[in-house]
Design a protein around this motif. Structure first.
Motif, PDB file in Angstrom:
ATOM      1  N   GLU A 111       1.092  11.958  -9.633  1.00 26.97           N
ATOM      2  CA  GLU A 111       0.113  13.037  -9.521  1.00 26.97           C
ATOM      3  C   GLU A 111       0.774  14.409  -9.393  1.00 26.97           C
ATOM      4  N   ALA A 112       1.997  14.468  -8.917  1.00 21.31           N
ATOM      5  CA  ALA A 112       2.660  15.738  -8.621  1.00 21.31           C
ATOM      6  C   ALA A 112       2.694  16.709  -9.806  1.00 21.31           C
TER       7      ALA A 112
ATOM      8  N   TRP B 160       2.382   1.783  -3.511  1.00 23.02           N
ATOM      9  CA  TRP B 160       1.405   2.336  -4.448  1.00 23.02           C
ATOM     10  C   TRP B 160       1.116   3.792  -4.137  1.00 23.02           C
ATOM     11  N   SER B 161       1.053   4.121  -2.856  1.00 21.38           N
ATOM     12  CA  SER B 161       0.793   5.499  -2.476  1.00 21.38           C
ATOM     13  C   SER B 161       1.915   6.409  -2.970  1.00 21.38           C
ATOM     14  N   ARG B 162       3.163   5.984  -2.790  1.00 22.39           N
ATOM     15  CA  ARG B 162       4.300   6.785  -3.273  1.00 22.39           C
ATOM     16  C   ARG B 162       4.265   6.934  -4.791  1.00 22.39           C
ATOM     17  N   ARG B 163       3.985   5.832  -5.484  1.00 21.98           N
ATOM     18  CA  ARG B 163       3.958   5.899  -6.948  1.00 21.98           C
ATOM     19  C   ARG B 163       2.841   6.812  -7.441  1.00 21.98           C
ATOM     20  N   LEU B 164       1.678   6.705  -6.835  1.00 18.21           N
ATOM     21  CA  LEU B 164       0.570   7.552  -7.255  1.00 18.21           C
ATOM     22  C   LEU B 164       0.833   9.017  -6.945  1.00 18.21           C
ATOM     23  N   ASN B 165       1.423   9.290  -5.790  1.00 15.60           N
ATOM     24  CA  ASN B 165       1.747  10.675  -5.440  1.00 15.60           C
ATOM     25  C   ASN B 165       2.765  11.260  -6.408  1.00 15.60           C
ATOM     26  N   SER B 166       3.784  10.467  -6.763  1.00 13.65           N
ATOM     27  CA  SER B 166       4.794  10.988  -7.688  1.00 13.65           C
ATOM     28  C   SER B 166       4.203  11.174  -9.083  1.00 13.65           C
TER      29      SER B 166
ATOM     30  N   ALA C 162      -0.752  18.183 -10.236  1.00 17.11           N
ATOM     31  CA  ALA C 162      -1.137  19.067  -9.137  1.00 17.11           C
ATOM     32  C   ALA C 162      -0.430  20.419  -9.274  1.00 17.11           C
TER      33      ALA C 162
ATOM     34  N   ARG D 100       0.836  -1.195   0.000  1.00 16.65           N
ATOM     35  CA  ARG D 100       0.000   0.000   0.000  1.00 16.65           C
ATOM     36  C   ARG D 100       0.874   1.249   0.000  1.00 16.65           C
ATOM     37  N   GLN D 101       1.965   1.223   0.783  1.00 23.15           N
ATOM     38  CA  GLN D 101       2.864   2.370   0.831  1.00 23.15           C
ATOM     39  C   GLN D 101       3.543   2.593  -0.519  1.00 23.15           C
TER      40      GLN D 101
END
Length: 69
Positions: A50-51, A42-48, A54, A39-40
Motif C-alpha cells: 500500500e505504501a 499479512w499486515s506487513r505485506r499489505l502495508n508494504s 499512499a 496476521r502480522q
C-alpha cells in the motif's frame, strides 16, 4: 467395477486419515498462536504494498492544495 470400488476405498481411507490430522493441526495451530504471526505477516505485506499508493495519493493531495491555494 471392482477397480472402481477399490479406488473409492483408497480415497475413503485417505480422507479418513487426512481429516483427523487436519483437525489436530488446526486446533493446535489456533490454540498455539498460529493465527497471530500470520496476521502480522499479512499486515506487513499489505502495508508494504500500500505504501507506494499512499505516497502517490499524498503527493496528489499536496499538489491539489497548492493549486487551489
Amino acid at each position: 467395477m471392482r477397480a472402481l470400488q477399490q479406488g473409492l476405498a483408497g480415497a475413503r481411507a485417505a480422507v479418513e486419515t487426512f481429516v483427523p490430522k487436519l483437525a489436530i493441526f488446526l486446533v493446535a495451530g489456533v490454540g498455539g498462536g498460529l493465527i497471530r504471526p500470520m496476521r502480522q505477516r499479512w499486515s506487513r505485506r499489505l502495508n508494504s504494498a500500500e505504501a507506494p499508493f499512499a505516497a502517490d495519493s499524498k503527493g496528489k493531495q499536496e499538489r491539489r492544495e497548492a493549486r487551489d491555494g
